[in-house]
Motif scaffolding. Structure first.
Motif, PDB file in Angstrom:
ATOM      1  N   PRO A 307      32.373  35.577  43.746  1.00 37.26           N
ATOM      2  CA  PRO A 307      32.988  34.972  44.941  1.00 37.26           C
ATOM      3  C   PRO A 307      32.968  33.449  44.884  1.00 37.26           C
ATOM      4  O   PRO A 307      32.326  32.851  44.019  1.00 37.26           O
ATOM      5  N   ASN A 312      33.660  33.759  49.513  1.00 35.89           N
ATOM      6  CA  ASN A 312      34.968  34.394  49.689  1.00 35.89           C
ATOM      7  C   ASN A 312      35.353  35.164  48.420  1.00 35.89           C
ATOM      8  O   ASN A 312      35.441  34.578  47.339  1.00 35.89           O
ATOM      9  N   ASP A 314      38.288  36.531  47.727  1.00 40.25           N
ATOM     10  CA  ASP A 314      39.741  36.584  47.578  1.00 40.25           C
ATOM     11  C   ASP A 314      40.150  36.363  46.114  1.00 40.25           C
ATOM     12  O   ASP A 314      39.729  35.388  45.477  1.00 40.25           O
TER      13      ASP A 314
END
Length: 358
Positions: A307, A312, A314
């Motif tokens: 991450p 995060n 994404d």
């Protein structure tokens, strides 16, 4: 056999067994993280934007030579060809360059780094257009052994542009160190100028090793990011190894400062530091194992990804970080050039009409 000798022999055998077991366990852990990231990225690859699909596919092709990744590169080629057609074929229009430069600056963002970059660009705003637009797209097309639309016009414009001033400016180096060395090598790659000696001199003047203690975390990261990209760009982005002697000034710095690097750098940069030694043919350097262990520890088992610093997971934002992790954890014996899309059976019939084989 005397009992003391038997005990010594057994101890030696156990020592040898444990010595061989430890690397195997580490290798297995590295492979497990590599496979998990790969499965996650490739499961969701079609969901990622074209340029990010391309970034992943190109790097995997260069690591593996597997032609299945060539079509991700082809997706990227369509994106950059369309972009070059727009930018390069309008260069003769009045105010086009200044207008597009303003647009490129306006989308840099609003954070502290973006503000610093905007401020650095004020003396030469068109620099961003020549480098982050024209050089970026044309060099990518060139990597595929192709030329794109309005190529001659693009080359002529870049040869006339003053790139040296922006490349060697102190404020620019303090905010764009890695990007600038990319521009240097891209300019050399497509034949519009050789600024390497000028940039190296300016970079070392901005970031001398004897002043590292004065650098805050952000500035030290910028320095490291620039240093890794000297090596990455020289390898033409993982297409071949580099000369360790040429980059000893960088590799020595990484080795001598690895404790600070592991403490203060991001996972992206830490992976890049390890890869720098791999590109230099120094896989046995202790820095490689240290960076690999750091990356394995950063792996989020729940999200199956490394991450962001803020946690995060994404994949759009994190593909760069995670493909670097994959490369670090499973470096090949041989790197592969290309992909040369006009030569591969999987792609040669599907090239954009606006590109030509070199």
């Amino acid at each position: 056999m005397p009992s003391m000798l038997r005990i010594s022999t057994l101890a030696a055998a156990l020592f040898c067994a444990s010595s061989f077991a430890a690397p195997t366990a580490i290798e297995a852990e590295n492979a497990e993280v590599y496979q998990a990231i790969k499965a996650n990225l490739e499961t969701h690859l079609f969901e990622l934007p074209p340029r990010i699909q391309g970034h992943y596919g190109i790097r995997q092709y260069r690591m593996t030579g597997d032609v299945k990744y060539a079509n991700s590169a082809l997706v990227d080629l369509y994106a950059v060809t369309e972009a070059q057609a727009f930018y390069a074929c309008n260069l003769d229009k009045k105010d086009f360059i200044s207008n597009e430069a303003s647009k490129a600056i306006s989308v840099l963002g609003k954070g502290p780094r973006a503000k610093a970059r905007k401020k650095a660009l004020k003396p030469f705003p068109e620099f961003i257009f020549y480098t982050d637009v024209l050089l970026r797209y044309s060099s990518r097309i060139d990597e595929f052994d192709l030329t794109g639309p309005c190529h001659e016009q693009l080359i002529e414009t870049l040869k006339k542009a003053d790139l040296k001033t922006g490349l060697t400016d102190k404020a620019m180096i303090e905010t764009w160190a890695a990007q600038l060395i990319n521009y240097v090598y891209w300019a050399k790659q497509i034949g519009v100028g050789d600024y390497l000696a000028d940039y190296k001199k300016a970079f070392i003047e901005v970031y001398p090793d004897n002043k590292d203690s004065q650098l805050d975390k952000k500035q030290y990261r910028n320095k490291l990011y620039g240093m890794t990209h000297f090596i990455f760009a020289a390898s033409e982005y993982y297409q071949h190894n580099v000369d360790a002697k040429e980059f000893a000034w960088i590799l020595d710095h990484f080795e001598q400062n690895i404790d600070r690097i592991l403490k203060d750098a991001t996972d992206d940069i830490i992976a890049e530091v390890g890869i720098s030694f791999l590109l230099a043919g120094q896989a046995d350097n202790p820095v490689v194992a240290k960076t690999q262990q750091h990356i394995v520890n950063a792996f989020d088992k729940k999200e199956q990804v490394i991450p962001s610093p803020r946690g995060n997971p994404d994949l759009v934002m994190g593909e760069h970080r995670n493909v670097l992790a994959m490369m670090l954890l499973d470096w090949p014996e041989k790197l592969h050039q290309g992909p040369h899309l006009a030569e591969l059976k999987a792609t040669k019939k599907y090239l954009p009409k606006q590109v030509k084989a070199k």
